[in-house]
Design an enzyme around this catalytic site. Structure first.
Site, PDB file in Angstrom:
ATOM      1  N   GLU A   1     -47.589  35.947 -10.020  1.00 39.10           N
ATOM      2  CA  GLU A   1     -47.021  34.987  -9.073  1.00 39.10           C
ATOM      3  C   GLU A   1     -47.200  33.533  -9.502  1.00 39.10           C
ATOM      4  O   GLU A   1     -46.369  32.677  -9.190  1.00 39.10           O
ATOM      5  CB  GLU A   1     -47.642  35.190  -7.681  1.00 39.10           C
TER       6      GLU A   1
ATOM      7  N   GLU B   1     -50.274  44.864  -5.520  1.00 40.48           N
ATOM      8  CA  GLU B   1     -50.959  44.698  -4.237  1.00 40.48           C
ATOM      9  C   GLU B   1     -50.834  45.955  -3.377  1.00 40.48           C
ATOM     10  O   GLU B   1     -51.780  46.347  -2.684  1.00 40.48           O
ATOM     11  CB  GLU B   1     -50.405  43.472  -3.506  1.00 40.48           C
TER      12      GLU B   1
END
Length: 696
Positions: free
Chosen positions: A125, A105
């Site tokens: 995740e 990210e």
């Protein structure tokens, strides 16, 4: 600036270096350092571009696990990535090793990304019951497209740099020094007059026709493949937001969905599984200064499915391995099986033809025990018979060099008896692989009463080299996993005799989340194997314990499961499971032998009978010291038996249901069904003391 992040100026380029070993995790000090570094670079009029690199063996590999479960500390990762993306000076992320989770990210918020060819990127995740919460669900679709982003985010599986280049996640490959490559790329940007290129502003890939249909299809596919799982569907919702909302609103929606995942019980279960796997690597009573023995070469005895799978494990790890068989014909079958397994991987594109030949070059076939004299570790994978094991280990004892590790792949036999067949029981250890050994992650490392600390440490280190999740267990019939699964499978058979059907039993347990139903698993493994174990155990039954007889009837009829075409199910073309038309009569006969009348069984009772049988037996195992800790039991079932990760394992699940409730039902089953349901003393003590398995 924090100690974990260094900012220096190289002419008109600001070089930001993250140095937070071992994996540059995005802890508070790194987040604060990144924010300060980019703000300082933005404010410096002499800086025209920013290069972000990481020291050590990898780019940022995700969140700092030491912060899990603790109150959040500012700055948040969304704040950091927003500052990076909104900067007015172009930034370049230089990726090596892995850029995972928050690490990717951060890279996505940089305006350009370059990577080494062996790098990997991903957003894993979902494997912790979460979704990317710092813009990953909004920015990745804008680069890679919605379909690829969905695949990556919902599966959590990283992709390698060539695929990342193909899908625009990185801009180009680099070689050599990371800093020099990053500076050269940034200088080229400046020379070409290129400024910021914000990922969040690249909307063409999230505004294409047909995306609603694509997302609906993915949602249905996930519902079918991962029923009951919370975070995968929230991942889809978040990516869908990227196709419907501008970036700022999409980020708000992503955060809402992220918080829903944070509050889900499934997230707690998957975080438990994450930490349990790391805890399993710690061996109680093993001194830190014990030196493992070096393993430079290996041998495997037995070229069946299991033996060849173990051979492939060694070859995959780059360890030369010899396969011993009793005849030329059997040896050639084993080597052919190894080659065909690799060839299938080449056909799927997961292995190159060159790598296949390299690994096959590490495998050699032998027919004489004398050829094993130089092996550092030998694993026997022969027929599950104590007499056969005796013959093997007596030969190994006479042949292998001093200090060689002698390992048995037995799934249930007494390792101490096997070790006693040698004059060096201290060198004997159990390495219980799970089939297919080259695929399944679990390795039960069985510590015998004579196994030396050095051999145990060596076995654990070897498991790590083989990329296994290794768990130390003690000696008993079935060790941990199979001892528990005996109870689970036995209850499934009792339920059949009482009135359930194979399809109902398997369907109920798949709905609970098991990867396969217990009866389908039995058919796949071979009912003759189950029956042989049952026959060996029969003389050791305790007073009041009886066995279901349906398995006896199937074996008598020559129905061995998939290998014979019929077992609990009948297998037609393509091995599709269908009802076995002969089974109802067998079940009626089995019920009559028990003096009961078959009647409908509720799905809830099917699940409770099978799962609570696991829990009760696990409590006995812990009480006897066969498993080191409750979380080890969970690791074994999550990695070897298809227990759903989002339920955390049998004992985490028991804690979540409430041990008082579990014990109440076990007591009811004990009163109604007899001796197999004798409540475990540990379970009774925990309930009396108001404690959980997690408190042990």
């Amino acid at each position: 600036m924090s100690d974990a992040v260094l900012l220096e100026r190289r002419g008109e380029i600001a070089l930001v270096t993250v140095d937070n070993p071992p994996v540059n995790a995005l802890g508070q000090s790194v987040r604060a350092g990144l924010l300060a570094a980019f703000q300082q670079a933005e404010a410096d009029p002499q800086v025209r571009a920013v290069v972000l690199v990481c020291a050590g063996r990898t780019f940022m590999a995700g969140a700092d696990i030491r912060e899990f479960g603790k109150p959040p500390q500012a700055p948040s990762l969304p704040e950091v990535v927003e500052a990076i993306e909104n900067a007015t000076k172009p930034s370049v992320a230089v990726i090596h090793g892995t850029a995972l989770g928050g690490g990717l990210e951060v890279a996505l918020s940089c305006h350009y990304r370059i990577a080494r060819r062996d790098a990997q990127v991903g957003l894993p995740e979902v494997k912790l019951g979460l979704l990317p919460g710092a813009g990953g669900t909004q920015r990745l679709p804008r680069l890679a497209g919605v379909e690829k982003a969905l695949d990556m985010i919902v599966s959590g599986t990283p992709i390698r740099a060539p695929e990342a280049l193909e899908f625009n996640v990185v801009d180009e490959f680099i070689d050599g020094d990371l800093v020099e490559a990053g500076l050269a790329f940034a200088q080229r940007l400046l020379a070409d007059g290129k400024g910021p290129r914000r990922t969040g502003e690249r909307n063409e890939r999230v505004q294409q026709a047909g995306l609603a249909e694509l997302i609906a299809h993915k949602r249905g596919e996930v519902q079918k493949r991962l029923p009951g799982q919370f975070s995968p569907q929230r991942c889809i919702d978040a990516v869908e937001a990227a196709t419907q909302l501008p970036l700022r609103d999409g980020l708000v929606r992503e955060r809402e969905l992220f918080m829903q995942c944070m509050e889900s019980p499934q997230r707690a279960a998957q975080i438990h599984a994450f930490f349990a796997e790391r805890e399993a690597a710690k061996v109680e009573g093993l001194a830190a200064d014990v030196l493992p023995r070096e393993v430079r070469s290996a041998a495997v005895i037995g070229g069946g499915t299991m033996g060849v799978g173990i051979v492939l494990c060694f070859a995959n790890a780059g360890i030369p391995v010899k396969l011993l068989e009793v005849s030329d014909e059997a040896l050639q079958r084993g080597l052919d099986r190894a080659r065909s397994t690799y060839a299938a991987s080449v056909a799927r594109g997961s292995l190159s033809a060159e790598e296949m030949e390299r690994r096959m070059g590490l495998i050699s076939g032998v027919l004489d025990y004398a050829a094993l004299g130089d092996a550092d570790v030998v694993v026997e994978a022969v027929f599950e018979s104590l007499d056969v094991k005796r013959q093997v280990f007596e030969r190994l004892d006479a042949t292998c060099k001093p200090g060689a590790i002698l390992a048995s792949n037995t799934s249930s036999l007494d390792l101490d008896e096997i070790a006693a067949f040698t004059q060096r029981p201290q060198d004997v250890v159990g390495l219980h692989f799970f089939s297919p050994a080259n695929v399944m992650r679990l390795l039960e490392v069985v510590r015998g009463k004579a196994t030396s600390d050095a051999v145990l440490a060596s076995a654990m280190q070897l498991g790590k080299r083989l990329k296994k999740v290794s768990v130390v267990v003690g000696v008993c019939d079935g060790f941990v996993g199979n001892r528990m699964i005996f109870q689970y499978g036995r209850q499934a058979e009792f339920l059949l005799e009482e009135g359930a059907t194979p399809a109902q039993v398997d369907r109920a347990l798949r709905a609970f989340g098991m990867a396969m139903g217990p009866l389908a698993v039995r058919d796949m493994s071979g009912l003759d194997i189950s029956h042989a174990i049952r026959s060996r155990q029969r003389p050791n039954l305790k007073p009041g314990q009886t066995l279901p007889t349906v398995l006896d009837h199937l074996i008598a009829a020559g129905m061995l499961g998939q290998k014979s075409g019929t077992g609990f199910y009948h297998y037609g073309e393509g091995r599709t499971a269908q009802d076995n038309p002969a089974l109802p009569a067998m079940l009626e006969q089995a019920a009559a032998e028990r003096g009961i009348t078959r009647a409908p069984v509720e799905d809830e009772e099917i699940v409770e009978r099978c799962i609570y049988a696991l829990i009760n037996e696990a409590a006995n195992i812990l009480d006897e010291g066969i498993a080191q800790r409750a979380s080890d039991v969970d690791v074994i079932f999550l990695n070897g038996y298809g227990f759903p990760a989002w339920r955390g394992g049998p004992l985490f699940y028991a804690d979540s249901v409430g041990l008082a409730r579990v014990l109440e039902r076990i007591r009811e089953f004990h009163q109604r069904l007899g001796a197999w349901w004798q409540p475990a003393p540990l379970l009774e003590r925990l309930v009396a003391e108001g404690r959980r398995f997690a408190d042990l």
